[in-house]
Design an enzyme around this catalytic site. Structure first.
Site, PDB file in Angstrom:
ATOM      1  N   ALA A  62       0.853  -1.188   0.000  1.00 18.33           N
ATOM      2  CA  ALA A  62       0.000   0.000   0.000  1.00 18.33           C
ATOM      3  C   ALA A  62       0.892   1.243   0.000  1.00 18.33           C
ATOM      4  CB  ALA A  62      -0.888   0.003   1.230  1.00 18.33           C
ATOM      5  N   GLY A 110      -0.036  -5.326   1.023  1.00 20.43           N
ATOM      6  CA  GLY A 110      -1.290  -5.410   0.262  1.00 20.43           C
ATOM      7  C   GLY A 110      -1.113  -6.156  -1.056  1.00 20.43           C
ATOM      8  N   GLU A 113      -1.337  -9.667  -0.127  1.00 17.22           N
ATOM      9  CA  GLU A 113      -2.723  -9.942   0.313  1.00 17.22           C
ATOM     10  C   GLU A 113      -3.638 -10.133  -0.896  1.00 17.22           C
ATOM     11  OE1 GLU A 113      -2.825  -6.473   3.035  1.00 17.22           O
ATOM     12  OE2 GLU A 113      -3.700  -7.875   4.469  1.00 17.22           O
ATOM     13  N   GLU A 135       4.116  -5.531   7.273  1.00 20.77           N
ATOM     14  CA  GLU A 135       3.440  -4.385   7.896  1.00 20.77           C
ATOM     15  C   GLU A 135       3.908  -4.105   9.321  1.00 20.77           C
ATOM     16  OE1 GLU A 135       2.064  -6.564   5.947  1.00 20.77           O
ATOM     17  OE2 GLU A 135       0.508  -5.681   4.691  1.00 20.77           O
ATOM     18  N   MET A 333      38.200  -1.359  12.543  1.00 20.55           N
ATOM     19  CA  MET A 333      37.413  -0.486  11.661  1.00 20.55           C
ATOM     20  C   MET A 333      37.915  -0.525  10.221  1.00 20.55           C
ATOM     21  SD  MET A 333      35.154   0.438  13.684  1.00 20.55           S
ATOM     22  CE  MET A 333      34.232   1.638  12.761  1.00 20.55           C
ATOM     23  N   ASP A 352      48.818  -0.905   6.505  1.00 19.43           N
ATOM     24  CA  ASP A 352      49.108  -0.876   7.941  1.00 19.43           C
ATOM     25  C   ASP A 352      50.619  -0.762   8.102  1.00 19.43           C
ATOM     26  OD1 ASP A 352      49.115  -1.564  10.866  1.00 19.43           O
ATOM     27  OD2 ASP A 352      46.994  -1.937  10.474  1.00 19.43           O
ATOM     28  N   VAL A 409      43.546   4.714  11.868  1.00 20.31           N
ATOM     29  CA  VAL A 409      44.630   4.308  12.774  1.00 20.31           C
ATOM     30  C   VAL A 409      44.183   4.606  14.206  1.00 20.31           C
ATOM     31  CG1 VAL A 409      46.400   4.700  11.012  1.00 20.31           C
ATOM     32  CG2 VAL A 409      45.828   6.548  12.588  1.00 20.31           C
ATOM     33  N   GLU A 411      43.323   6.107  17.837  1.00 16.88           N
ATOM     34  CA  GLU A 411      42.730   7.415  18.143  1.00 16.88           C
ATOM     35  C   GLU A 411      43.777   8.307  18.825  1.00 16.88           C
ATOM     36  OE1 GLU A 411      39.997   8.278  16.974  1.00 16.88           O
ATOM     37  OE2 GLU A 411      38.768   9.496  18.303  1.00 16.88           O
ATOM     38  N   LYS A 416      47.501  10.566  13.809  1.00 13.76           N
ATOM     39  CA  LYS A 416      46.575  10.876  12.713  1.00 13.76           C
ATOM     40  C   LYS A 416      47.152  11.995  11.836  1.00 13.76           C
ATOM     41  CE  LYS A 416      42.247   9.149  14.791  1.00 13.76           C
ATOM     42  NZ  LYS A 416      41.993   7.993  13.953  1.00 13.76           N
ATOM     43  N   SER A 438      36.419   8.748  16.142  1.00 14.98           N
ATOM     44  CA  SER A 438      35.115   8.756  16.794  1.00 14.98           C
ATOM     45  C   SER A 438      34.968   9.942  17.739  1.00 14.98           C
ATOM     46  CB  SER A 438      34.861   7.435  17.516  1.00 14.98           C
ATOM     47  OG  SER A 438      36.019   6.985  18.129  1.00 14.98           O
TER      48      SER A 438
HETATM   49  P1  NAD Z   1      42.470  -0.783  16.051  1.00 17.70           P
HETATM   50  O1  NAD Z   1      43.374  -0.626  17.211  1.00 17.70           O
HETATM   51  O2  NAD Z   1      41.683  -2.033  15.909  1.00 17.70           O
HETATM   52  O3  NAD Z   1      43.284  -0.586  14.699  1.00 17.70           O
HETATM   53  C1  NAD Z   1      44.187   0.447  14.451  1.00 17.70           C
HETATM   54  C2  NAD Z   1      45.148  -0.038  13.379  1.00 17.70           C
HETATM   55  O4  NAD Z   1      45.936   1.055  12.950  1.00 17.70           O
HETATM   56  C3  NAD Z   1      46.104  -1.117  13.855  1.00 17.70           C
HETATM   57  O5  NAD Z   1      46.026  -2.235  12.981  1.00 17.70           O
HETATM   58  C4  NAD Z   1      47.458  -0.443  13.759  1.00 17.70           C
HETATM   59  O6  NAD Z   1      48.511  -1.360  13.423  1.00 17.70           O
HETATM   60  C5  NAD Z   1      47.202   0.541  12.658  1.00 17.70           C
HETATM   61  N1  NAD Z   1      48.206   1.603  12.591  1.00 17.70           N
HETATM   62  C6  NAD Z   1      48.831   2.236  13.589  1.00 17.70           C
HETATM   63  N2  NAD Z   1      49.694   3.137  13.088  1.00 17.70           N
HETATM   64  C7  NAD Z   1      49.616   3.084  11.757  1.00 17.70           C
HETATM   65  C8  NAD Z   1      50.242   3.763  10.691  1.00 17.70           C
HETATM   66  N3  NAD Z   1      51.166   4.684  10.931  1.00 17.70           N
HETATM   67  N4  NAD Z   1      49.903   3.442   9.437  1.00 17.70           N
HETATM   68  C9  NAD Z   1      48.990   2.500   9.182  1.00 17.70           C
HETATM   69  N5  NAD Z   1      48.364   1.819  10.155  1.00 17.70           N
HETATM   70  C10 NAD Z   1      48.666   2.107  11.420  1.00 17.70           C
HETATM   71  O7  NAD Z   1      41.505   0.498  16.093  1.00 17.70           O
HETATM   72  P2  NAD Z   1      40.007   0.622  15.565  1.00 17.70           P
HETATM   73  O8  NAD Z   1      39.081   0.186  16.639  1.00 17.70           O
HETATM   74  O9  NAD Z   1      39.913   0.017  14.221  1.00 17.70           O
HETATM   75  O10 NAD Z   1      39.866   2.214  15.468  1.00 17.70           O
HETATM   76  C11 NAD Z   1      40.481   2.939  14.448  1.00 17.70           C
HETATM   77  C12 NAD Z   1      39.884   4.342  14.414  1.00 17.70           C
HETATM   78  O11 NAD Z   1      38.475   4.267  14.233  1.00 17.70           O
HETATM   79  C13 NAD Z   1      40.085   5.152  15.678  1.00 17.70           C
HETATM   80  O12 NAD Z   1      40.247   6.499  15.337  1.00 17.70           O
HETATM   81  C14 NAD Z   1      38.779   4.967  16.426  1.00 17.70           C
HETATM   82  O13 NAD Z   1      38.494   6.013  17.309  1.00 17.70           O
HETATM   83  C15 NAD Z   1      37.802   4.955  15.274  1.00 17.70           C
HETATM   84  N6  NAD Z   1      36.518   4.286  15.540  1.00 17.70           N
HETATM   85  C16 NAD Z   1      36.473   3.148  16.273  1.00 17.70           C
HETATM   86  C17 NAD Z   1      35.268   2.534  16.513  1.00 17.70           C
HETATM   87  C18 NAD Z   1      35.196   1.256  17.303  1.00 17.70           C
HETATM   88  O14 NAD Z   1      34.113   0.870  17.721  1.00 17.70           O
HETATM   89  N7  NAD Z   1      36.303   0.571  17.500  1.00 17.70           N
HETATM   90  C19 NAD Z   1      34.088   3.074  15.996  1.00 17.70           C
HETATM   91  C20 NAD Z   1      34.164   4.223  15.225  1.00 17.70           C
HETATM   92  C21 NAD Z   1      35.388   4.825  15.000  1.00 17.70           C
END
Ligand code: NAD
Length: 722
Positions: A62, A110, A113, A135, A333, A352, A409, A411, A416, A438
């Site tokens: 619908a 629908g 149905e 539904e 991630m 990596d 990479v 946090e 970064k 994040s």
């Molecule tokens: P993780 O620790 O699982 O992975 C990080 C990876 O980065 C590792 O494999 C490490 O070897 C690699 N690394 C480090 N230095 C590096 C470099 N110079 N070059 C290339 N690789 C390198 O971390 P994650 O949980 O995947 O988180 C990664 C990012 O995503 C962070 O910024 C985190 O805040 C963000 N994030 C995480 C989540 C979550 O739930 N885990 C959710 C959203 C965002």
């Protein structure tokens, strides 16, 4: 709209709507369908009827806009729609001529149905087609006889889960369940079989009908005995008992549709089909005019479609396409993003610190695909082709000419910044750089970039393969072009975007943490943790605030709070900071460490940690569940309102979808901004003021909200945008 032709004395009715992309039941098509049927009934040369579609889908259901239009003001109109459909579908099965549904594609709601009203159902086995009565997932119930015919056809045990879960099944599964009678592999065969069936069954009867011996008229059987046993049989009692318990556990009374479906079936199966249809009509109006249906249709159907189509995309930028993706960091991630991108056919360089580390990310993608194959999804060949798109690497040179590089990479600001500076020069000429941070503000991270206008935030959620949402964050200097590239990419990998402006915690983390923080406030006030967790779940959140804090990790919550403290965004006295600190100091780091607010014994179960009683002794008088529910929800909603007014979130839809898809804000409310509308703005302001007086200024309504309430405006969306 309905193509009518006569093939070997059989009327062929082909749905072929031009006003909508798919065939839907609406104000135009319903009368046209009825007129075509009447023409076939009254033509003495027509000995049977085939209902099919000239499009790829059969009938998608619908028109939900029609339902939404009548939701809060027009119950009588709603009843009319249901009665009209029932008259037409009942007309089909009692017309005296054989009618076959030739289901050439998707038949939902629908649409299915209508098929149930036919005497025979043949479906084309197409890989994209789905069949079912979904539904309930939109807060509705099948109002065109679905709750009456499906159990009479399949029996209670098969029909009830289909009705209560709204599952859409493939034509193959539909055959196995008995939802269709035959499966064919081509359109030609579909028509041939339909014609053959009509030839062999000149005057068929539905299993729930009989012929009145005196008049010869087709009427509903009085003594209803669906396959597997009647409603009042021991089987029936068991199925209804289990069904009701399951529904109450799942919905906690927040969604009226599932219980209404159970009532329709229970009451309807004790009477003949005509009276059953009347019963269904009454319940249909009840749920179709409910607030839950409004929220679900508005946000989770119409809104979601809009977001997926790209409403937020700057229109003046021509379409873009990411042909090569680079990912920095093959951790949880990075690997997840590589998996979804490769699944959408995009070649990925996954970089990596070593090839071994990057290879682990590729292995992850392979493992997810293998699991999917075990569940019957995909083939080994397809999986291999997907995995082959991922190139693990430790070399910057491999990133050459990427259209998009996403860093995932650790946090850490400095790291970064370093990877941004290293990788950015490798981008294709107009390529963009994204961070999956994040918590760290995007504009700050963009300072490491030589082209901050080509820098953006792409915040994925974990686990990436399951979480549908991507929060796209615009930094101060992010250009429309970068936003368009990011949104085109999100669309290509079939995720749903929301677009937010830069802010600490962006939108999703900022508001979500108010839920966990309020849970911790309650704990420090001496509220029993069991009660806190129940209040969260009863409010409709997927998990209690303490359990979800464990899942996020108390250590992480503590670390982020500590960083905020150093940045001056938080004070030492902050409750969540203090609670997380207390737990972390006792080694209770969260679920991963098998010790947080809960204990996690080996067998996957969890129990609230008894030590909580010593750390936060419960008081003698405990607040009501209602009070706690309101605190947990209103706190999130007020933070969402502030995000909206500060311009962090730019539209009501982004706020609603983001809250539902990112952290499971209850769908029956329509989302964290629509919640205000759900309770009514005057009620909302009154209750928020009361909570602020009792528990603190975090609940206090904003001036703008108060002014809206005073003016009697209940449509949040329009007034805040004006
Ligand atoms: P993780 O620790 O699982 O992975 C990080 C990876 O980065 C590792 O494999 C490490 O070897 C690699 N690394 C480090 N230095 C590096 C470099 N110079 N070059 C290339 N690789 C390198 O971390 P994650 O949980 O995947 O988180 C990664 C990012 O995503 C962070 O910024 C985190 O805040 C963000 N994030 C995480 C989540 C979550 O739930 N885990 C959710 C959203 C965002």
């Amino acid at each position: 709209m309905i193509d009518y032709s006569n093939v070997h004395s059989v009327a062929l009715l082909g749905w072929n709507m031009t006003s909508t992309p798919m065939n839907v039941l609406n104000d135009d098509s319903i009368p046209a369908f009825e007129a075509a049927l009447q023409r076939a009934y009254s033509d003495p040369t027509v000995k049977g009827i085939v209902i099919t579609s000239a499009k790829n889908e059969f009938i998608a259901g619908a028109d939900l806009k029609m339902i939404l239009r009548n939701n809060d003001k027009n119950p009588a109109e709603m009843l009319k729609v249901s009665a009209e459909l029932n008259r037409i579908f009942r007309g089909i099965e009692t017309c005296g001529k054989p009618v076959v549904a030739a289901i050439n594609g998707t038949a939902l709601g629908g649409g299915y149905e209508a098929c149930l009203g036919c005497h025979h159902r043949i479906a084309l086995d197409s890989p994209k087609a789905v069949i079912g009565l979904p539904e309930v997932t939109l807060g509705l119930l099948p109002g065109g006889g679905g709750t009456q015919r499906l159990p009479r056809l399949l029996g209670l045990e098969t029909a009830l889960p289909l009705l209560l879960e709204g599952r859409r099944v493939s034509p193959k599964e539909a055959l196995a369940l008995g939802m269709i009678d035959e499966l064919v592999t081509s359109r030609e065969e579909l028509l041939e079989k339909a014609l053959a069936w009509i030839e062999a069954n000149p005057s068929p009867l539905q299993p729930w009908d009989e012929r009145d011996p005196k008049t010869g008229q087709i009427v509903g059987k009085e003594n209803v005995r669906p396959p597997g046993g009647a409603v009042q049989s021991p089987t029936g009692a068991r199925v209804f008992g289990a069904g009701t318990a399951m529904v109450m556990e799942k919905t906690r009374g927040n969604y009226p549709a599932p219980i209404a479906i159970l009532s329709c079936v229970y009451e309807g199966l004790q009477v003949n089909i005509d009276r059953g249809l009347v019963i269904e009509g009454r319940y249909f109006v009840q749920v179709a005019t409910s607030k839950a249906a409004k929220g679900l249709i508005q946000t989770m159907f119409l809104g979601l479609n809009e977001a997926n189509k790209g409403v937020s995309r700057p229109k003046h930028i021509p379409p873009t396409d990411v042909k090569k993706l680079g990912i920095l960091g093959a951790g949880m991630m990075g690997a997840g993003i590589a998996y979804v991108a490769a699944g959408a056919g995009i070649p990925v360089v996954l970089k990596d610190v070593s090839v071994e580390a990057a290879g682990k990310g590729k292995d992850y993608a392979r493992a997810v695909l293998e699991k999917a194959i075990e569940r019957g999804k995909g083939t080994p060949e397809k999986a291999e082709a997907t995995v082959r798109l991922i190139t693990p690497s430790a070399e910057l040179a491999d990133l050459q000419d990427c259209d998009l590089i996403i860093e995932a990479v650790f946090e850490n600001r400095a790291l970064k910044a370093q990877v941004t500076r290293e990788a950015e020069p490798k981008l294709a000429e107009n390529g963009i750089f994204a961070s999956n941070t994040s918590t760290l503000p995007i504009s700050g991270l963009a300072m490491a970039s030589a082209r901050p206008d080509h820098f953006i935030g792409l915040h994925f959620f974990s686990p990436v393969d399951k979480m549908q949402l991507v929060e796209v964050i615009r930094g101060r200097q992010t250009s429309d072009y970068a936003l368009a590239v990011a949104l085109d990419f999100v669309k290509k990998i079939r995720k749903t975007p929301i677009v937010v402006n830069d802010s600490r915690g962006f939108f999703t983390s900022r508001v979500f943490t108010t839920y966990t923080a309020e849970g911790m406030e309650l704990l420090t006030e001496g509220v029993n943790p069991v009660l806190i967790e129940n209040a969260g779940k009863n409010a409709g959140m997927p998990v209690g605030p303490l359990a979800v804090s464990d899942e996020v990790s108390l250590e992480l919550i503590y670390k982020i709070a500590d960083q905020s403290l150093q940045d001056g965004a938080l004070t030492e006295g902050d409750t969540a900071y203090q609670v997380a600190k207390k737990l972390v100091e006792r080694g209770r780091l969260g679920k991963k460490a098998k010790a947080g607010f809960y204990d996690y014994p080996a067998n996957e179960s969890k129990y609230l940690w008894p030590g909580l009683h010593d750390l936060f002794p419960p008081t003698d008088r405990q607040p009501s569940l209602e009070e706690l529910k309101n605190r947990l929800l209103y706190r999130q909603v007020m933070e969402t309102v502030r995000c909206f007014e500060e311009g962090v979130i730019r539209s009501q839809l982004d706020a609603d979808l983001g809250s539902i898809l990112a952290w499971g804000f209850p769908t029956y409310t329509g989302g964290a901004l629509s919640f205000v509308d759900y309770v009514g703005i005057t009620n909302f302001v009154r209750e928020a003021d009361r909570l602020a007086d009792a528990y603190g200024e975090r609940f206090r309504p904003t001036q703008r909200l108060r002014a809206m309430a005073e003016r009697g405006e209940n449509h949040f969306k329009h007034s805040l945008h004006s």
